[in-house]
Design a protein around this motif. Structure first.
Motif, short mmCIF file in Angstrom:
data_model
loop_
_atom_site.label_atom_id
_atom_site.label_comp_id
_atom_site.label_asym_id
_atom_site.label_seq_id
_atom_site.Cartn_x
_atom_site.Cartn_y
_atom_site.Cartn_z
N PRO A 144 0.83 -1.21 0.00
CA PRO A 144 0.00 0.00 0.00
C PRO A 144 0.86 1.26 0.00
N ALA A 145 0.50 2.20 -0.84
CA ALA A 145 1.33 3.41 -0.98
C ALA A 145 0.45 4.64 -1.08
N LEU A 146 0.97 5.75 -0.58
CA LEU A 146 0.28 7.03 -0.74
C LEU A 146 0.38 7.51 -2.18
N PRO A 147 -0.66 8.10 -2.72
CA PRO A 147 -0.53 8.75 -4.03
C PRO A 147 0.52 9.86 -3.92
N TRP A 148 1.27 10.06 -4.98
CA TRP A 148 2.36 11.05 -4.91
C TRP A 148 1.84 12.46 -4.65
N GLN A 149 0.58 12.72 -5.02
CA GLN A 149 0.02 14.05 -4.78
C GLN A 149 -0.11 14.35 -3.29
N GLU A 150 -0.17 13.31 -2.45
CA GLU A 150 -0.35 13.50 -1.01
C GLU A 150 0.97 13.57 -0.24
N ILE A 151 2.07 13.36 -0.94
CA ILE A 151 3.36 13.34 -0.26
C ILE A 151 3.73 14.67 0.41
N PRO A 152 3.52 15.83 -0.21
CA PRO A 152 3.89 17.08 0.47
C PRO A 152 3.23 17.23 1.84
N ALA A 153 1.95 16.90 1.94
CA ALA A 153 1.26 17.00 3.22
C ALA A 153 1.80 16.00 4.23
N LEU A 164 17.33 14.02 -10.39
CA LEU A 164 16.06 13.37 -10.05
C LEU A 164 15.79 13.44 -8.55
N MET A 165 16.80 13.12 -7.72
CA MET A 165 16.58 13.11 -6.28
C MET A 165 16.36 14.51 -5.72
N GLN A 166 17.00 15.51 -6.33
CA GLN A 166 16.77 16.89 -5.89
C GLN A 166 15.36 17.33 -6.26
N ASP A 167 14.89 16.91 -7.44
CA ASP A 167 13.50 17.22 -7.83
C ASP A 167 12.51 16.53 -6.90
N TRP A 168 12.81 15.30 -6.53
CA TRP A 168 11.94 14.56 -5.61
C TRP A 168 11.89 15.25 -4.25
N ALA A 169 13.05 15.70 -3.77
CA ALA A 169 13.09 16.42 -2.50
C ALA A 169 12.29 17.71 -2.60
N GLY A 170 12.36 18.37 -3.77
CA GLY A 170 11.58 19.58 -3.96
C GLY A 170 10.09 19.31 -3.88
N HIS A 171 9.66 18.18 -4.44
CA HIS A 171 8.25 17.81 -4.35
C HIS A 171 7.87 17.49 -2.90
N CYS A 172 8.76 16.78 -2.20
CA CYS A 172 8.49 16.37 -0.82
C CYS A 172 8.42 17.55 0.15
N THR A 173 9.11 18.62 -0.18
CA THR A 173 9.20 19.75 0.76
C THR A 173 8.35 20.94 0.34
N ARG A 174 7.63 20.81 -0.76
CA ARG A 174 6.81 21.96 -1.17
C ARG A 174 5.57 22.06 -0.29
N SER A 175 4.91 23.20 -0.34
CA SER A 175 3.71 23.41 0.46
C SER A 175 2.59 22.50 -0.04
N PRO A 176 1.90 21.84 0.86
CA PRO A 176 0.82 20.93 0.44
C PRO A 176 -0.26 21.68 -0.33
N ALA A 177 -0.77 21.04 -1.38
CA ALA A 177 -1.86 21.65 -2.15
C ALA A 177 -3.15 21.49 -1.37
N ALA A 178 -3.98 22.52 -1.39
CA ALA A 178 -5.26 22.47 -0.68
C ALA A 178 -6.22 21.59 -1.46
N THR A 179 -6.71 20.53 -0.84
CA THR A 179 -7.65 19.63 -1.49
C THR A 179 -8.82 19.36 -0.56
N GLY A 180 -9.95 19.11 -1.15
CA GLY A 180 -11.14 18.89 -0.34
C GLY A 180 -11.37 17.45 0.04
#
Length: 399
Positions: free
Chosen positions: A205-214, A373-389
């Motif tokens: 089981p894995a989190l969708p990548w869109q949920e990783i920042p949060a 690639l790993m720096q881009d991944w870290a950038g995704h992991c540390t960005r502000s979470p997107a507001a989702t309902g």
């Protein structure tokens, strides 16, 4: 080699009707076949042994090569054998080289059109498909479109992307990755996409990548060695055992590199992991336990963190998820949200690559591309979470 040569005559070749092999000597044979009863078909073959294995090399039809010409072709093949060269393998290698040279002589635009024609249908995201074509048309084709693929080097790519790079570096980086992916695809012989790649067997089981920042923001707010070990594992896309078993002797903070020895790797091969800025920061802020060589020491003296520590933390934050599932999340993010070539993300995951061409390409370990690639991944992991309902349900995944 068989004794005696030039046993056949032109008349005997024409007269041969019965299916079978007619020896001329020197391992050259006239091969007569009658597959469907419509009459005999005649061709030349060379039979020989290599490393205890019988081989048969076709030398062409009698309609294309006379007896004298077949003898000359057989003589050249025997010379290769005398030099320790398998003539069948030599011919295949020559064909591969010619095919590669032909492919690399096409223009970049033609190469990109071929690449898109083969791959677009396998991309599930309509926006991703549109961006691929539009960015190449806008930034690559004007200066690279009419150039042969084999003539395109880093200097030409940099010159083509300099204008967009100065304005929007992120766009420039993505276009460069797409250009490199097209060029590499041509060099690899234009392979077809992996069948069923979009329907990978999933177990963890894995989190969708869109949920990783949060998730990562929540994880950074937690204290303790387990939290930092989990964050480090996610940032490096490493397995749990590789992470908790890490020692300071494997880490080079100045070079931003983690070298995992072969004995600790699933595939039994040394694995080099480029460290992102955030991964380095985690290591720099960790306390050093006196007498322990482990980066993430456990409760017991001179012992690493328990392999259950990370799983328990994940389950406490996202019930049903697993630590290993984050490797799948990383892979999905790389495939669906970036233009990094698949071979780069596969190398980052230390997956065994079966294809011989890809293994050859990987010999250099793709360190620079993996570092991006790993720096881009870290950038995704540390960005502000997107507001989702709503929260996307967990889904099973494997890496």
């Amino acid at each position: 080699m068989a004794r005696g040569i030039n046993k056949l005559s032109a008349k005997a070749v024409l007269a041969a009707k019965e299916p079978g092999l007619y020896g001329d000597g020197g391992n050259l044979y006239l091969q007569v076949t009658d597959v469907d009863g419509s009459g005999p078909t005649k061709s030349w073959v060379l039979r020989y042994m290599v490393a205890g294995r019988a081989r048969k090399m076709g030398l062409g039809s009698i309609n294309d090569f006379s007896l004298a010409e077949a003898r000359e072709r057989a003589r050249q093949a025997r010379q290769q054998l005398a030099d320790g060269v398998d003539p069948i393998e030599a011919r295949l290698a020559a064909r591969d080289t010619a095919r590669k040279e032909t492919a690399e002589n096409i223009t970049f635009k033609a190469a990109a059109d071929k690449f898109l024609a083969v791959h677009e249908a396998s991309w599930r995201n309509d926006k991703h498909r549109a961006q691929w074509r539009s960015t190449l048309e806008a930034y690559a084709f004007p200066s690279l479109g009419t150039r042969p693929v084999k003539a395109i080097d880093a200097a030409l790519i940099n010159a083509a992307l300099a204008p967009v790079w100065s304005k929007t570096p992120e766009t420039g980086s993505r276009v460069r990755q797409r250009i490199e992916r097209v060029l590499q695809w041509i060099k690899e012989g234009m392979p077809l996409p992996t069948i069923g790649k979009a329907k990978r067997v999933r177990h963890h089981p894995a989190l969708p990548w869109q949920e990783i920042p949060a998730f990562m923001q929540e994880l950074r707010e937690r204290h303790g060695i387990s939290a930092r070990a989990l964050e480090f594992a996610i940032l490096t896309a490493a397995r749990t055992g590789e992470t908790i078993g890490a020692t300071w002797s494997e880490i080079d903070l100045q070079a931003k590199m983690w070298v995992i020895p072969a004995l600790r790797m699933k595939a039994g091969k040394e694995h080099r992991v480029p460290l992102s800025d955030r991964a380095v920061q985690i290591l720099q802020e960790l306390p050093r336990e006196k007498g322990s060589a482990f980066v993430f020491p456990g409760a017991k003296a001179k012992a690493p963190l328990s392999n259950m520590a990370l799983l328990e933390m994940v389950r406490g934050m996202r019930p049903g998820a697993t630590t290993h599932g984050f490797r799948s999340t990383f892979k999905d993010w790389a495939s669906e949200a970036t233009s990094h070539p698949e071979i780069v993300s596969e190398a980052a995951l230390a997956h065994t690559i079966k294809d011989a061409v890809e293994r050859a390409y990987r010999r250099g370990e793709l360190i620079e591309k993996r570092a991006r690639l790993m720096q881009d991944w870290a950038g995704h992991c540390t960005r502000s979470p997107a507001a989702t309902g709503s929260v996307t349900p967990l889904r099973a995944a494997a890496a």
